[in-house]
Design an enzyme around this catalytic site. Structure first.
Site, PDB file in Angstrom:
ATOM      1  N   VAL A 116       4.147   0.805   2.149  1.00 26.44           N
ATOM      2  CA  VAL A 116       4.170  -0.411   2.950  1.00 26.44           C
ATOM      3  C   VAL A 116       4.404  -1.590   2.018  1.00 26.44           C
ATOM      4  O   VAL A 116       3.699  -1.762   1.029  1.00 26.44           O
ATOM      5  CB  VAL A 116       2.852  -0.613   3.726  1.00 26.44           C
ATOM      6  CG1 VAL A 116       2.929  -1.883   4.578  1.00 26.44           C
ATOM      7  CG2 VAL A 116       2.570   0.587   4.616  1.00 26.44           C
ATOM      8  N   GLY A 130       0.677   5.363   1.311  1.00 25.39           N
ATOM      9  CA  GLY A 130      -0.035   6.319   2.146  1.00 25.39           C
ATOM     10  C   GLY A 130       0.780   7.554   2.386  1.00 25.39           C
ATOM     11  O   GLY A 130       1.902   7.701   1.891  1.00 25.39           O
ATOM     12  N   GLY A 131       0.227   8.445   3.175  1.00 27.56           N
ATOM     13  CA  GLY A 131       0.880   9.712   3.428  1.00 27.56           C
ATOM     14  C   GLY A 131       2.192   9.568   4.161  1.00 27.56           C
ATOM     15  O   GLY A 131       3.068  10.419   4.044  1.00 27.56           O
ATOM     16  N   MET A 132       2.344   8.510   4.955  1.00 27.19           N
ATOM     17  CA  MET A 132       3.578   8.314   5.686  1.00 27.19           C
ATOM     18  C   MET A 132       4.561   7.459   4.933  1.00 27.19           C
ATOM     19  O   MET A 132       5.551   7.001   5.481  1.00 27.19           O
ATOM     20  CB  MET A 132       3.280   7.670   7.038  1.00 27.19           C
ATOM     21  CG  MET A 132       2.554   8.592   7.996  1.00 27.19           C
ATOM     22  SD  MET A 132       3.411  10.145   8.243  1.00 27.19           S
ATOM     23  CE  MET A 132       4.935   9.560   8.956  1.00 27.19           C
ATOM     24  N   GLY A 133       4.330   7.199   3.673  1.00 29.91           N
ATOM     25  CA  GLY A 133       5.265   6.418   2.875  1.00 29.91           C
ATOM     26  C   GLY A 133       4.594   5.223   2.249  1.00 29.91           C
ATOM     27  O   GLY A 133       3.408   5.246   1.933  1.00 29.91           O
ATOM     28  N   LYS A 146       7.200  -0.651   6.529  1.00 29.36           N
ATOM     29  CA  LYS A 146       6.768   0.691   6.174  1.00 29.36           C
ATOM     30  C   LYS A 146       8.005   1.564   6.062  1.00 29.36           C
ATOM     31  O   LYS A 146       8.826   1.629   6.980  1.00 29.36           O
ATOM     32  CB  LYS A 146       5.811   1.258   7.217  1.00 29.36           C
ATOM     33  CG  LYS A 146       5.317   2.673   6.871  1.00 29.36           C
ATOM     34  CD  LYS A 146       4.448   3.253   7.973  1.00 29.36           C
ATOM     35  CE  LYS A 146       3.050   2.705   7.901  1.00 29.36           C
ATOM     36  NZ  LYS A 146       2.119   3.469   8.782  1.00 29.36           N
ATOM     37  N   GLY A 197       0.815  -1.201   0.000  1.00 29.13           N
ATOM     38  CA  GLY A 197       0.000   0.000   0.000  1.00 29.13           C
ATOM     39  C   GLY A 197       0.847   1.248   0.000  1.00 29.13           C
ATOM     40  O   GLY A 197       2.046   1.222   0.297  1.00 29.13           O
ATOM     41  N   ASP A 249      -7.889   7.746  15.023  1.00 27.32           N
ATOM     42  CA  ASP A 249      -8.496   7.466  13.724  1.00 27.32           C
ATOM     43  C   ASP A 249      -9.140   6.077  13.723  1.00 27.32           C
ATOM     44  O   ASP A 249      -8.949   5.296  12.799  1.00 27.32           O
ATOM     45  CB  ASP A 249      -7.453   7.569  12.607  1.00 27.32           C
ATOM     46  CG  ASP A 249      -8.104   7.718  11.226  1.00 27.32           C
ATOM     47  OD1 ASP A 249      -9.273   8.132  11.150  1.00 27.32           O
ATOM     48  OD2 ASP A 249      -7.435   7.401  10.224  1.00 27.32           O
TER      49      ASP A 249
END
Length: 954
Positions: A102, A97-100, A117, A95, A209
């Site tokens: 995975v 996402g905003g944090m990098g 991640k 995947g 969240d």
């Protein structure tokens, strides 16, 4: 990209996320019909969100937005595939996402799959995203709870920041919505989530969240909270990135429809924001509708701040009003008026579960069509009517396919227990024994290469070695009923059963034989079996006896000379339970015999593997491990006055796929057990059948978190067929010789085992219980043309094709039978029987020689031996000690086999044994290609840890 343009994209994506997933693309297309650039940007961001849902959803979508707004750099989502970061070999993208990103990776040091991640390498160490990345790592690495994704490692490798966590396979609650769930199991699963949040909140960590996408139900039915990327440390120390503990002004972190009023209004938030979000998820599952979602973000926020959702009992009229009170409290606008802790919510859910626990549960669909459930209006009415209630929860299911029981039996309800992992060292920790007061436990583990007995406090981290001076193997410890002594098996001084003080002093040998010591309730005697195994599938057919030994005098008495292993003495002293291999059967069954001797009662008889019996603290129930529903789980059955089973067994589900070695505290409120994670994959090595030498190193053919059993390479060398154990079934699958394109040949609720290719490569023969007992079947390689070969045999196993493909052999009742496939089935079965009846019963055929004249097999006994049977001479020939099953080389004169984890060959003429190579890892099945140029084998990897189910808080 300027800020105004990003604002348009941001608002469009947020609005799309508020509609059902199946409608999001069409929604974006309609809202941006005249702006292709806007439409494409929103769809791209939506795709990133969708991909990341397979494991750790985007850690901070707002930060992802900032990344797109502030930089034109495009990060390649495949930049790290096939590369190695630290000890992690990256296999595929999971995947973005905003944090990098995975990735699925393989830890080459500890031999396990991980989710890795990583942040893109262009982000510098002072970048805000790196700080948040470090914050996430710090937050979740401090948590150790089975309901929270586990962090294995955090680091920086050549400028790349990474977090290695456990890889979680399963479905999120969002994906599960619309399915049907067993209500009591659903409620129990919600208690798991409350446990996990309580652990996080106790560590000063708020998730911020909680939503259906961030709760995953593993394939074994256990819930995990994912993605603490938005976590806020509530107890911020001077070193804790205080500037990141508070969100930047004007930035909201979270998902709009699940945000608490405090999050929206910008107030200071604490752990109660997670409880609010849990209430929203609960409401949504209960009614099929999010209680606050509006047409856009503004409407959603306005509803959260001012609107009161309709009572769920009015949305689903059959629900009890007690649920209204729970949700009203969970969704209180003012935090001080709501639940003050996840533990409080857990307590209310447990209270309701207790009230409905003795009634059969209806099923509830996760959609808006729940109106036809047919529930009572209150728990009181439900109790009087003897019908079911329905409650839903933030987590979804506790084992969707938990097997039904004909009559629920009363006893400890382990669904209510807190679950704790007690050990987490690499390798195996097993044979736990909990002290009578439940405060300590002993177990076996390797210390500096030697098996020792260790003592640890429940919840403690430091273990005390009780056998540090012994260089021999010390295992199978058992606390005495008073907790002052420990009996154990030791290989020192010729081996036997020893007893020492609870602190390790004064060990003395009680017997010069024996395994699995079990104390009598008065602490004066031990029951021991004459053989011992830590797994049921490692047994040979040599029977085991049970003896009673007086500890003071050493006098011994034979309890039973029939096959009996791993005794367990009932706390009332009346019975001893054990497991056995019934005569002329490949089964494992559990039995009970009077402690003073007499006729045993066989408790199981379902044709599956049943073993490891242990009595409940009050002697009412017998617990045991069984694979009767696929995976090895615990079951229990009530035992009557004569030692007979009262009713049907009931499943005792755990977070593990494979359990063993259970033990109870004296009050019965703590159950400790071993959770074993098995992985097995195929390796190959090149071989020259002329020189009888291998060439090069072994290489992996299959990889990953799978279990390969009994692989067989097709005659043309292009495909393997093997058994794939799954949770509730065993299936036959094929895979390319390169380890790709796995395909199911069978995929149903039955147990299909021991597959072998036909000589022409068109069919597969296998054993299956699809008609009740085990029979032999053939099937086309594409899964069509299923045919039954044997009828009503009840226990036919180990099928083999003759080299010409005209006959099939199988084993039944310790005899081998041959079926002529060119003639009608009836009357064509016969056994080959020689005058050597003992050898006939001990010999198990595993491979038919290419010349058709011999069978390679094993001879049971201690030790097991490899050898062959000659059709011409009608005689058996044991040859060499072996630990794995033999296969013929193409010359029909040499047999390939495994012994002590090495691969060897034996010449049947001379009996000479030649060691070929020593694989790295635990060797199990092996085989050879038809041309003899490839040897393949299975390497097993095992991780065993000790877990605790705890009811002491109830």
């Amino acid at each position: 990209m300027d800020a105004n343009r990003w604002k348009q994209i941001d608002e469009l994506v947020d609005a799309a996320l508020d509609v059902p997933e199946s409608e999001r693309s069409a929604f974006i297309a309609s809202r941006a019909a005249d702006d292709d650039e806007l439409k494409q940007a929103a769809l791209d961001l939506l795709d990133a969100q969708k991909e990341s849902d397979s494991f750790m959803q985007r850690s901070a979508m707002r930060i992802a937005a900032d990344a797109l707004a502030d930089a034109e750099t495009e990060v390649s989502s495949f930049a790290f595939i096939n590369k190695t970061i630290a000890t992690y070999r990256i296999e595929k993208l999971l995947g973005v996402g905003g944090m990098g990103e995975v990735y699925l990776a393989f830890d080459q040091k500890l031999k396990r799959k991980v989710a890795l991640k990583i942040l893109p390498p262009e982000y510098g160490s002072n970048d805000e995203r790196v700080k948040r990345f470090e914050m996430e790592a710090r937050a979740i690495s401090s948590l150790n709870h089975p309901g929270i994704v586990t962090v294995f490692d955090v680091g920086n490798f050549e400028g790349v920041n990474y977090i290695a966590t456990e890889f979680v396979e399963g479905k999120t609650l969002r994906e599960l919505m619309g399915e049907r769930f067993k209500l009591t199991n659903i409620l129990a699963n919600s208690i798991q989530i409350c446990d996990a949040l309580s652990a996080a909140h106790a560590s000063g960590i708020v998730h911020r969240d909680i939503k259906p996408e961030n709760i995953m139900i593993r394939t074994d039915g256990y819930a995990k909270i994912l993605d603490f990327g938005l976590a806020k440390l509530t107890d911020v120390g001077p070193e804790s990135l205080a500037d990141m503990a508070a969100t930047r002004k004007g930035t909201m972190i979270g998902t709009p429809a699940y945000m608490s009023p405090a999050q929206i209004s910008g107030e200071s938030i604490d752990h109660r924001t997670d409880i609010w979000s849990c209430g929203v998820v609960l409401y949504e599952f209960l009614t099929g509708t999010n209680p606050f979602r509006g047409a856009n973000r503004q409407e959603t926020f306005q509803a959260i701040l001012s609107a009161e959702p309709r009572p769920v009992s009015s949305e689903v009229q059959e629900l009890p009003p007690e649920m209204d009170a729970i949700l009203a409290k969970a969704l209180a606008k003012t935090p001080d008026l709501g639940y003050q802790s996840a533990a409080d919510l857990r307590a209310d859910l447990k209270q309701i579960l207790r009230q409905i626990d003795h009634y059969d549960s209806d099923s509830l669909s996760g959609s808006a069509s729940r109106k036809a459930i047919g529930m009572r209006s209150s728990l009181a009415e439900l109790a009087l009517a003897g019908t079911a209630s329905a409650l839903l929860t933030v987590a979804a299911i506790w084992f969707l396919a938990q097997p039904p029981v004909s009559a629920r039996i009363e006893g400890a309800d382990w669904k209510l227990a807190a679950v704790t992992q007690l050990t987490n060292d690499p390798g195996t920790e097993f044979y736990p024994s909990i002290s009578p007061d439940g405060s300590n436990y002993v177990y076996s583990a390797k210390v500096n290469g030697t098996w020792d007995i260790l003592l640890k406090r429940v919840g403690g981290s430091n273990a005390q070695n009780l056998t540090p001076d012994s260089q021999a193997t010390d295992t199978q410890p058992a606390f005495s009923p008073t907790g002052d002594r420990i009996a154990f098996r030791s290989e020192r001084n010729g081996s036997g059963i020893y007893v020492m003080e609870a602190t390790g002093e004064n060990p003395r040998r009680i017997t010069d034989f024996g395994f699995h010591p079990a104390w009598s309730p008065d602490g004066n005697r031990l029951a021991v079996s004459t053989t011992g195994h830590d797994l049921p599938d490692t047994r040979n057919s040599i029977k085991s006896e049970i003896w009673i030994v007086d500890i003071a005098s050493g006098e011994k008495r034979l309890l039973t000379g029939a096959d009996a292993m791993q005794p367990s003495w009932s706390p009332d002293g009346r019975f001893i339970a054990y497991w056995l291999m019934p005569e002329a059967s490949g089964r494992r069954d559990v039995a009970v015999i009077p402690a003073e001797g007499g006729e045993p009662s066989v408790i199981t008889g379902d044709g599956t593997t049943n073993w490891n019996p242990v009595w409940s603290h009050d002697s009412r129930f017998l617990y045991y491990a069984s694979d009767r529903r696929g995976s090895m789980q615990f079951w229990r059955v009530e035992i009557g006055e004569t030692g007979n089973a009262l009713g049907e067994p009931e499943a005792v589900t755990t977070p593990s796929k494979y359990v063993r070695h259970l033990t109870f505290s004296r009050d019965g409120k703590r159950l400790m057990f071993v959770s074993t994670d098995n992985r097995s994959n195929i390796q190959g090595i090149k071989f020259d059948p002329k020189s009888m030498l291998t060439a090069g190193d072994a290489f992996w053919i299959t990889k990953g978190d799978r279990e390969v059993s009994r692989p067989d390479l097709s005659p043309d060398g292009t495909r393997f067929v093997y058994r794939m154990p799954r949770r509730d079934q065993d299936d036959i699958v094929t895979i390319d010789a390169e380890g790709a394109n796995q395909r199911d040949v069978t995929d149903d609720s039955f147990f299909d085992r021991y597959p072998r290719w036909s000589p022409d490569g068109r069919k597969v023969v296998f054993t299956s219980d699809r008609n009740g007992g085990y029979d032999i079947y053939t099937i086309n390689a594409d899964g069509t043309g299923l045919e039954r070969v044997t009828t009503n045999s009840g226990g036919a196993t180990f099928p083999l094709w003759s080299p010409d493909g005209n006959r099939l052999m199988y084993r039944l009742n310790r005899r081998h039978y041959v079926v002529d496939l060119t003639a009608p089935l009836e009357g064509q079965q016969h056994s080959f029987i020689t005058s050597d009846e003992d050898q006939t019963s001990r010999f198990v055929a595993w491979d038919w020689s290419p010349d058709g004249l011999k069978l390679a097999g094993t001879f049971s006994g201690l030790p097991m031996r490899v050898g062959y049977f000659s059709f011409e001479k009608e005689a058996y020939f044991p040859l060499a000690e072996a630990t794995s099953f033999p296969r013929w080389l193409p010359d029909s004169q040499n047999i390939l086999f495994g012994s002590e984890d090495a691969v060897s060959i034996v010449d049947i003429a001379s009996g000479k044994v030649t060691k070929l190579f020593q694989p790295t890892g635990k060797l199990s099945d092996l085989g050879v290609s038809e041309d003899g140029k490839l040897i393949y084998f299975v390497i097993r990897e095992e991780e065993s840890d000790i877990w605790l189910l705890d009811l002491t808080a109830n």
